[in-house]
Write a protein that holds these residues in place. Structure first.
Motif, PDB file in Angstrom:
ATOM      1  N   LYS A   8       0.833  -1.213   0.000  1.00 29.51           N
ATOM      2  CA  LYS A   8       0.000   0.000   0.000  1.00 29.51           C
ATOM      3  C   LYS A   8       0.863   1.256   0.000  1.00 29.51           C
ATOM      4  CE  LYS A   8      -0.842  -0.773   4.910  1.00 29.51           C
ATOM      5  NZ  LYS A   8      -1.825  -1.107   5.930  1.00 29.51           N
ATOM      6  N   ILE A  21     -11.875   7.091  -5.492  1.00 32.59           N
ATOM      7  CA  ILE A  21     -12.824   6.086  -5.016  1.00 32.59           C
ATOM      8  C   ILE A  21     -13.608   6.628  -3.822  1.00 32.59           C
ATOM      9  CG2 ILE A  21     -13.007   3.790  -3.973  1.00 32.59           C
ATOM     10  CD1 ILE A  21     -10.600   2.979  -5.703  1.00 32.59           C
ATOM     11  N   VAL A  24     -16.494   8.710  -5.167  1.00 28.13           N
ATOM     12  CA  VAL A  24     -17.548   7.849  -5.724  1.00 28.13           C
ATOM     13  C   VAL A  24     -18.320   7.177  -4.589  1.00 28.13           C
ATOM     14  CG1 VAL A  24     -18.003   5.782  -7.101  1.00 28.13           C
ATOM     15  CG2 VAL A  24     -16.295   7.430  -7.871  1.00 28.13           C
ATOM     16  N   ALA A  25     -17.601   6.677  -3.590  1.00 26.00           N
ATOM     17  CA  ALA A  25     -18.241   5.986  -2.470  1.00 26.00           C
ATOM     18  C   ALA A  25     -19.142   6.940  -1.688  1.00 26.00           C
ATOM     19  CB  ALA A  25     -17.171   5.392  -1.553  1.00 26.00           C
ATOM     20  N   TYR A  28     -22.270   7.521  -3.656  1.00 27.18           N
ATOM     21  CA  TYR A  28     -23.095   6.316  -3.660  1.00 27.18           C
ATOM     22  C   TYR A  28     -23.804   6.122  -2.322  1.00 27.18           C
ATOM     23  CZ  TYR A  28     -24.342   1.385  -3.867  1.00 27.18           C
ATOM     24  OH  TYR A  28     -25.023   0.203  -3.818  1.00 27.18           O
ATOM     25  N   LEU A  29     -23.068   6.304  -1.223  1.00 28.89           N
ATOM     26  CA  LEU A  29     -23.637   6.054   0.103  1.00 28.89           C
ATOM     27  C   LEU A  29     -24.348   7.282   0.662  1.00 28.89           C
ATOM     28  CD1 LEU A  29     -20.570   4.203   1.646  1.00 28.89           C
ATOM     29  CD2 LEU A  29     -22.711   3.137   0.966  1.00 28.89           C
ATOM     30  N   LYS A  31     -22.965   9.717   2.238  1.00 32.43           N
ATOM     31  CA  LYS A  31     -22.424   9.763   3.591  1.00 32.43           C
ATOM     32  C   LYS A  31     -20.943  10.112   3.509  1.00 32.43           C
ATOM     33  CE  LYS A  31     -23.291   7.121   7.707  1.00 32.43           C
ATOM     34  NZ  LYS A  31     -23.662   5.833   8.280  1.00 32.43           N
ATOM     35  N   ILE A  33     -17.038   9.779   4.207  1.00 33.56           N
ATOM     36  CA  ILE A  33     -16.053   8.746   4.557  1.00 33.56           C
ATOM     37  C   ILE A  33     -14.758   9.455   4.902  1.00 33.56           C
ATOM     38  CG2 ILE A  33     -14.630   6.909   3.554  1.00 33.56           C
ATOM     39  CD1 ILE A  33     -17.094   6.010   2.031  1.00 33.56           C
ATOM     40  N   LYS A  34     -14.092   9.020   5.956  1.00 32.91           N
ATOM     41  CA  LYS A  34     -12.885   9.717   6.410  1.00 32.91           C
ATOM     42  C   LYS A  34     -11.737   9.551   5.409  1.00 32.91           C
ATOM     43  CE  LYS A  34     -11.077   9.994  10.962  1.00 32.91           C
ATOM     44  NZ  LYS A  34     -11.046   9.307  12.269  1.00 32.91           N
ATOM     45  N   ASN A  35     -11.518   8.335   5.013  1.00 31.37           N
ATOM     46  CA  ASN A  35     -10.378   8.104   4.122  1.00 31.37           C
ATOM     47  C   ASN A  35     -10.470   6.730   3.452  1.00 31.37           C
ATOM     48  OD1 ASN A  35      -8.019   8.942   2.915  1.00 31.37           O
ATOM     49  ND2 ASN A  35      -6.696   8.014   4.458  1.00 31.37           N
ATOM     50  N   ILE A  36     -10.005   6.657   2.214  1.00 33.49           N
ATOM     51  CA  ILE A  36      -9.830   5.353   1.566  1.00 33.49           C
ATOM     52  C   ILE A  36      -8.432   5.315   0.975  1.00 33.49           C
ATOM     53  CG2 ILE A  36     -10.597   3.797  -0.281  1.00 33.49           C
ATOM     54  CD1 ILE A  36     -13.359   4.674   0.022  1.00 33.49           C
ATOM     55  N   ARG A  37      -7.725   4.257   1.263  1.00 31.87           N
ATOM     56  CA  ARG A  37      -6.419   4.043   0.623  1.00 31.87           C
ATOM     57  C   ARG A  37      -6.481   2.728  -0.155  1.00 31.87           C
ATOM     58  NH1 ARG A  37      -2.929   7.859   2.251  1.00 31.87           N
ATOM     59  NH2 ARG A  37      -1.020   6.999   1.424  1.00 31.87           N
ATOM     60  N   VAL A  38      -5.864   2.753  -1.320  1.00 31.84           N
ATOM     61  CA  VAL A  38      -5.942   1.589  -2.202  1.00 31.84           C
ATOM     62  C   VAL A  38      -4.571   0.949  -2.326  1.00 31.84           C
ATOM     63  CG1 VAL A  38      -6.575   0.801  -4.499  1.00 31.84           C
ATOM     64  CG2 VAL A  38      -7.757   2.736  -3.492  1.00 31.84           C
ATOM     65  N   GLY A  39      -4.551  -0.357  -2.246  1.00 28.65           N
ATOM     66  CA  GLY A  39      -3.291  -1.065  -2.407  1.00 28.65           C
ATOM     67  C   GLY A  39      -3.462  -2.312  -3.240  1.00 28.65           C
ATOM     68  N   LYS A  40      -2.403  -3.096  -3.276  1.00 30.89           N
ATOM     69  CA  LYS A  40      -2.448  -4.351  -4.030  1.00 30.89           C
ATOM     70  C   LYS A  40      -2.395  -5.529  -3.073  1.00 30.89           C
ATOM     71  CE  LYS A  40       0.703  -2.304  -6.353  1.00 30.89           C
ATOM     72  NZ  LYS A  40       1.975  -2.096  -7.069  1.00 30.89           N
TER      73      LYS A  40
END
Lengths: 75, 75
Positions: A8, A21, A24-25, A28-29, A31, A33-40
């Motif tokens: 990550k 993301i 988008v989230a 969609y919700l 609502k 969101i505090k944070n999104i991190r994307v990894g493999k």
């Protein structure tokens, strides 16, 4: 043996994919969101039990240690 | 709350990215590897505790349920 490697972005590194993301989230919700991190995520199956080998693979091939952190787990 | 979502190709689905990485890894380690599957990893932070919401997000936005499985964990 089954190993899991997660790669990550480092904390200090901007994660534009995660930011996109997150937007988008939130839409969609409907609502916040505090944070999104994307990894493999890698699932590696080997005949032999050799965690050091997997560590080496994660460090040198699966991740870029300038911008990413990795984590190896036996599963 | 902190959630982890892992999205990976279904067992029956070919994973060409995994196959490619398997070849590179075998060359690098000079050793045979049984299998590598590649997926996505999401770390989601929210203010409120709402696992259902994260399940919905994982099912409808983060994964494609024709070809992928997802897994939601609280962390």
């Amino acid at each position: 043996m089954k190993y899991t490697v997660i790669v990550k972005p480092k904390k200090a590194i901007l994660d534009p994919q995660g930011k996109a993301i997150k937007k988008v989230a939130e839409n969609y919700l409907n609502k916040e969101i505090k944070n999104i991190r994307v990894g493999k995520y890698f699932e590696i199956e080997t005949e032999t039990d050799d965690k050091d080998m997997i560590e080496k693979l994660a460090k040198n091939i699966l991740s870029n240690d300038v911008i990413e952190d990795y984590e190896v787990k036996e599963s």
